[in-house]
Design an enzyme around this catalytic site. Structure first.
Site, PDB file in Angstrom:
ATOM      1  N   HIS A 161       0.846  -1.194   0.000  1.00 51.85           N
ATOM      2  CA  HIS A 161       0.000   0.000   0.000  1.00 51.85           C
ATOM      3  C   HIS A 161       0.882   1.244   0.000  1.00 51.85           C
ATOM      4  O   HIS A 161       1.427   1.625   1.030  1.00 51.85           O
ATOM      5  CB  HIS A 161      -0.888  -0.032   1.238  1.00 51.85           C
ATOM      6  CG  HIS A 161      -2.082   0.851   1.134  1.00 51.85           C
ATOM      7  ND1 HIS A 161      -2.068   2.039   0.425  1.00 51.85           N
ATOM      8  CD2 HIS A 161      -3.328   0.722   1.631  1.00 51.85           C
ATOM      9  CE1 HIS A 161      -3.260   2.598   0.515  1.00 51.85           C
ATOM     10  NE2 HIS A 161      -4.040   1.820   1.239  1.00 51.85           N
TER      11      HIS A 161
ATOM     12  N   ALA B  99      -0.339   4.200  -1.291  1.00 48.00           N
ATOM     13  CA  ALA B  99      -1.346   5.173  -1.753  1.00 48.00           C
ATOM     14  C   ALA B  99      -1.957   5.937  -0.576  1.00 48.00           C
ATOM     15  O   ALA B  99      -1.646   5.695   0.584  1.00 48.00           O
ATOM     16  CB  ALA B  99      -2.449   4.423  -2.506  1.00 48.00           C
TER      17      ALA B  99
ATOM     18  N   TYR C  30      -0.936   7.200   3.243  1.00 48.06           N
ATOM     19  CA  TYR C  30      -0.385   6.343   4.294  1.00 48.06           C
ATOM     20  C   TYR C  30       1.142   6.392   4.204  1.00 48.06           C
ATOM     21  O   TYR C  30       1.716   7.098   3.367  1.00 48.06           O
ATOM     22  CB  TYR C  30      -0.968   4.923   4.191  1.00 48.06           C
ATOM     23  CG  TYR C  30      -2.467   4.916   4.448  1.00 48.06           C
ATOM     24  CD1 TYR C  30      -2.977   5.207   5.710  1.00 48.06           C
ATOM     25  CD2 TYR C  30      -3.373   4.677   3.417  1.00 48.06           C
ATOM     26  CE1 TYR C  30      -4.356   5.249   5.941  1.00 48.06           C
ATOM     27  CE2 TYR C  30      -4.748   4.709   3.643  1.00 48.06           C
ATOM     28  CZ  TYR C  30      -5.230   4.997   4.912  1.00 48.06           C
ATOM     29  OH  TYR C  30      -6.585   5.042   5.140  1.00 48.06           O
TER      30      TYR C  30
ATOM     31  N   ARG D 244     -10.099  10.450 -12.801  1.00 46.99           N
ATOM     32  CA  ARG D 244      -9.971  10.697 -14.242  1.00 46.99           C
ATOM     33  C   ARG D 244     -10.512  12.071 -14.661  1.00 46.99           C
ATOM     34  O   ARG D 244     -10.727  12.330 -15.822  1.00 46.99           O
ATOM     35  CB  ARG D 244     -10.642   9.550 -15.030  1.00 46.99           C
ATOM     36  CG  ARG D 244      -9.848   8.249 -14.910  1.00 46.99           C
ATOM     37  CD  ARG D 244     -10.523   7.062 -15.532  1.00 46.99           C
ATOM     38  NE  ARG D 244     -11.845   6.779 -15.004  1.00 46.99           N
ATOM     39  CZ  ARG D 244     -12.071   6.225 -13.809  1.00 46.99           C
ATOM     40  NH1 ARG D 244     -11.077   5.918 -13.004  1.00 46.99           N
ATOM     41  NH2 ARG D 244     -13.313   5.993 -13.414  1.00 46.99           N
TER      42      ARG D 244
ATOM     43  N   GLY E 118     -14.398   4.957  -9.021  1.00 55.57           N
ATOM     44  CA  GLY E 118     -15.655   5.338  -9.644  1.00 55.57           C
ATOM     45  C   GLY E 118     -16.142   4.414 -10.750  1.00 55.57           C
ATOM     46  O   GLY E 118     -17.042   4.796 -11.507  1.00 55.57           O
TER      47      GLY E 118
ATOM     48  N   GLY F   2     -14.355  -0.413  -4.903  1.00 58.15           N
ATOM     49  CA  GLY F   2     -14.371  -0.120  -3.475  1.00 58.15           C
ATOM     50  C   GLY F   2     -15.780  -0.098  -2.933  1.00 58.15           C
ATOM     51  O   GLY F   2     -16.270  -1.074  -2.365  1.00 58.15           O
TER      52      GLY F   2
END
Ligand SMILES: Cc1cc2nc3c(=O)[nH]c(=O)nc-3n(C[C@H](O)[C@H](O)[C@H](O)COP(=O)(O)O)c2cc1C
Length: 224
Positions: free
Chosen positions: A40, A42, A45, A132, A154, A175
């Site tokens: 991770h 991203a 974190y 995007r 999304g 997600g």
């Protein structure tokens, strides 16, 4: 109540033990029977706090140039590759996501360099949290990376199919749809529609909103 702790930069000599924590977590995942692990890097974190210059103000070997800022990610990756085959390892990044108050002054060039650095490991996949609408060229990252590309952010059923068919991505990660639909793969396969997610139970701290959405089977039972 926990006392408020002011965030501080890790001391350079604290980093080896931290890398060992990642290695041990990866080894535990293997022992537990996982198919692979995702690093991770991203969403603000720890590894991301090293990658992006809005938070990384270090003047040691882990700060300054993008190569230095990516050093922790490389060292964590190398530790994990002492446990796992490269094809079983992915890395998740989020070049423009401001979550946890993080930012970079030039995300496009930062993350192109990060991805070039990762190529030496021949990892299984790169997982990118995309926005995007922000002008970032995600396809450039996809083409630089030498493994499979997983896009997130999304996507619904049609947009996911479009992205795969138009070769914008090799995989799509979901997600919110997964939180709200315990049988999401089956729903996607059958084109059976989704439960809407209840945003008020996101991050609410309890099980509610995480284990109480109906699957297609329970929905059918309830109407019989
Ligand atoms: C309630 C909730 C909790 C999340 N927790 C995490 C997390 O712990 N770590 C993480 O990297 N992303 C987390 N995410 C972000 C998701 O992994 C995903 O990147 C994001 O929701 C965008 O994808 P989506 O549009 O398919 O939902 C979370 C999202 C939601 C809604």
């Amino acid at each position: 109540m926990q006392p408020f702790v002011t965030p501080r930069a890790l001391a350079t000599n604290e980093i080896p033990a931290l890398i060992e924590d990642f290695r041990r977590a990866a080894a535990n995942a293997k022992e537990a029977g996982f198919d692979g692990v995702e690093i991770h890097a991203a969403n603000g974190y720890l590894i991301d706090q090293f990658l992006r210059d809005g938070t990384n103000k270090r003047d040691d070997a882990y700060g300054g140039s993008v190569e230095n800022r990516a050093r922790l990610l490389r060292e964590v990756t190398e530790a994990i590759l002492s446990v796992w085959e490269p094809g079983q390892v992915g890395v998740r990044i989020s070049p423009t996501n401001p979550f946890n108050d993080i930012a970079d002054s030039s995300p496009q060039s930062t993350f192109e360099t990060v991805v070039e650095q990762l190529n030496q490991y021949c990892l299984g996949y790169l997982h990118v949290v995309e926005d995007r609408t922000d002008g970032f060229d995600y396809q450039k990252l996809r083409h630089i990376f030498n493994g499979a590309y997983m896009a997130n952010g999304g996507y619904e059923r049609d947009s996911a199919i479009d992205a795969i068919e138009s070769e914008q991505a090799d995989f799509i990660a979901f997600g919110k749809l997964f939180i709200a639909n315990p049988d999401l793969p089956e729903r996607l396969r059958l084109n059976a529609g989704f439960n809407p997610a209840r945003e008020e139970s996101f991050y609410a701290g309890g099980a509610e909103g995480y284990d109480d959405y109906p699957s297609l089977d329970t929905a059918k039972e309830n109407t019989n």
